[in-house]
Design a protein around this motif. Structure first.
Motif, PDB file in Angstrom:
ATOM      1  N   PHE A 206       0.918  -1.201   0.113  1.00 30.07           N
ATOM      2  CA  PHE A 206      -0.042  -0.077   0.068  1.00 30.07           C
ATOM      3  C   PHE A 206       0.846   1.094  -0.022  1.00 30.07           C
ATOM      4  O   PHE A 206       1.749   1.526   0.865  1.00 30.07           O
ATOM      5  CB  PHE A 206      -1.053   0.243   1.215  1.00 30.07           C
TER       6      PHE A 206
ATOM      7  N   ILE B 102      -1.368  -6.090   5.184  1.00 30.56           N
ATOM      8  CA  ILE B 102      -0.789  -4.802   4.418  1.00 30.56           C
ATOM      9  C   ILE B 102       0.689  -4.489   4.557  1.00 30.56           C
ATOM     10  O   ILE B 102       0.996  -4.722   5.656  1.00 30.56           O
ATOM     11  CB  ILE B 102      -1.769  -3.735   5.040  1.00 30.56           C
TER      12      ILE B 102
ATOM     13  N   LEU C 140      -8.932  -2.743   3.629  1.00 23.86           N
ATOM     14  CA  LEU C 140      -7.973  -3.579   3.772  1.00 23.86           C
ATOM     15  C   LEU C 140      -7.960  -4.052   5.293  1.00 23.86           C
ATOM     16  O   LEU C 140      -7.674  -5.327   5.593  1.00 23.86           O
ATOM     17  CB  LEU C 140      -6.607  -3.351   3.507  1.00 23.86           C
TER      18      LEU C 140
ATOM     19  N   THR D 142       3.272  -1.588   4.216  1.00 25.96           N
ATOM     20  CA  THR D 142       3.466  -0.405   4.011  1.00 25.96           C
ATOM     21  C   THR D 142       5.160  -0.269   3.427  1.00 25.96           C
ATOM     22  O   THR D 142       5.682  -0.951   3.358  1.00 25.96           O
ATOM     23  CB  THR D 142       3.177   0.746   5.265  1.00 25.96           C
TER      24      THR D 142
ATOM     25  N   PHE E 146      -7.700   1.826   2.718  1.00 20.93           N
ATOM     26  CA  PHE E 146      -6.850   1.268   3.764  1.00 20.93           C
ATOM     27  C   PHE E 146      -7.581   0.740   4.728  1.00 20.93           C
ATOM     28  O   PHE E 146      -7.289  -0.387   5.312  1.00 20.93           O
ATOM     29  CB  PHE E 146      -5.888   2.543   4.340  1.00 20.93           C
TER      30      PHE E 146
END
Length: 372
Positions: free
Chosen positions: A307, A326, A319, A328, A316
């Motif tokens: 993401f 996720i 998810l 990042t 976000f």
């Protein structure tokens, strides 16, 4: 009821908005007579799929100048329907809602994007004052006619809340009708054998949707550089458009192989997504309401999502709600460890994002004013 569904595009036109309009049409047609009005090269108001000359809607100013002409062209046609549903952008298509209002015909406003997208798309190239002014004027134009609507539908909970706040005190209901997956998509995906390559010399990343300039964020560029530093080859398989800024960045990264793939059928796309190791989801860094339709493709599978962008936006939150893993930008260097983490994915929570589930709110709102 006899319903006219109005949008700039409808199949066989291509685009995300046509998927929404196609679903609206097929779902409403189960109980109602539904026709289409879309932009065309010429005005042709015969048959179930009608067109109106797109030159009348070249810009908001052009459309306002043609307000009476649009009413005169559509008056007889609109008068033959019980309900008009108008979906935008482009926002000047709401001029047809103004026409319906003058004729005393009930209408629904479908707001797919928020007007601050205008500013986000052009903030790096245009005059900020002019762009903010355009956003403000567009909001006023939408809200003025939205106050007359039977109800307003938006894409996403945050977008619905923003619009509801703008219409406070007007007695207008705003509902969330997500661009989710169809339930048959989830069932189909669950029966596919998914690809895993934890120990492979290549990491295959799938990306669905157009990567416009407003999604070319520092977060995305940092993430791409981090992926480029991996010891194994990175392959990005992309179904969508790519802006020149991101294209240039990718071409400079030697360890990333970028593959732009042709548009495929929905069934074929789901099968292709089953073969990748992870997904890439670039978002803007200033649009909190941004859901991006691709998030609904990704949650069909139990795969990590890389993401990039605003961390508290709609995508976000979706998810997080379904329990997707996720990755990042700060964590992308630990991707292999995240890939092996146990799943927290919930099928029950995933199913709340189906188009069928969110469309129930639309149908229930229609029943409320049908019974008035």
């Amino acid at each position: 009821m006899k319903i006219l569904l109005v949008a700039s595009m409808f199949p066989p036109d291509k685009g995300v908005s046509t998927l929404r309009m196609s679903f609206f049409h097929s779902s409403l047609s189960e109980q109602h007579k539904v026709d289409i009005l879309k932009f065309g090269e010429l005005t042709d108001l015969n048959g179930p799929i009608k067109t109106i000359d797109k030159r009348l809607f070249a810009s908001l100013i052009t459309t306002l100048m043609h307000r009476n002409k649009i009413l005169a062209i559509l008056e007889k046609t609109l008068a033959s329907y019980d309900l008009i549903i108008i979906s935008a952008p482009p926002y000047n298509i709401y001029e047809i809602a103004y026409a319906a209002n003058r004729l005393g015909i009930k209408f629904i406003i479908d707001l797919r994007d928020q007007p601050d997208l205008i500013y986000s798309e052009l903030k790096n190239t245009g005059n900020h004052f002019l762009l903010k002014s355009k956003e403000l004027l567009t909001n006023r134009y939408i809200n003025k006619i939205a106050r007359k609507a039977a109800f307003v539908s938006c894409v996403g909970g945050i977008s619905s809340a923003i619009t509801q706040k703008q219409l406070t005190g007007r007695g207008i209901t705003v509902i969330n009708v997500h661009n989710g997956f169809q339930e048959k998509d989830l069932d189909f995906a669950r029966n596919l054998v998914t690809h895993r390559s934890v120990n492979s010399d290549r990491l295959i990343i799938g990306c669905v949707g157009s990567l416009h300039r407003f999604r070319s964020t520092p977060d995305l560029h940092y993430t791409l550089k981090e992926l480029n530093s991996f010891s194994r080859k990175i392959v990005i398989r992309h179904w969508g458009m790519l802006c020149k800024d991101i294209e240039s960045a990718l071409s400079s990264l030697e360890n990333i192989e970028y593959l732009k793939l042709p548009q495929v059928s929905r069934c074929d796309l789901i099968q292709e997504l089953a073969k990748v190791d992870a997904f890439l989801l670039p978002c803007s860094d200033d649009l909190i309401w941004e859901p991006t339709t691709s998030v609904f493709d990704y949650i069909l599978f139990d795969k990590p999502v890389i993401f990039c962008g605003l961390r508290n936006n709609e995508a976000f939150a979706i998810l997080q709600t379904v329990g997707q893993r996720i990755v990042t930008s700060e964590a992308v260097q630990h991707f292999d460890n995240i890939l092996t983490l146990p799943s927290r994915k919930s099928d029950d929570k995933t199913r709340i994002y189906s188009r069928e589930n969110s469309f129930l709110r639309f149908v229930n709102s229609m029943r409320n004013f049908e019974n008035e």
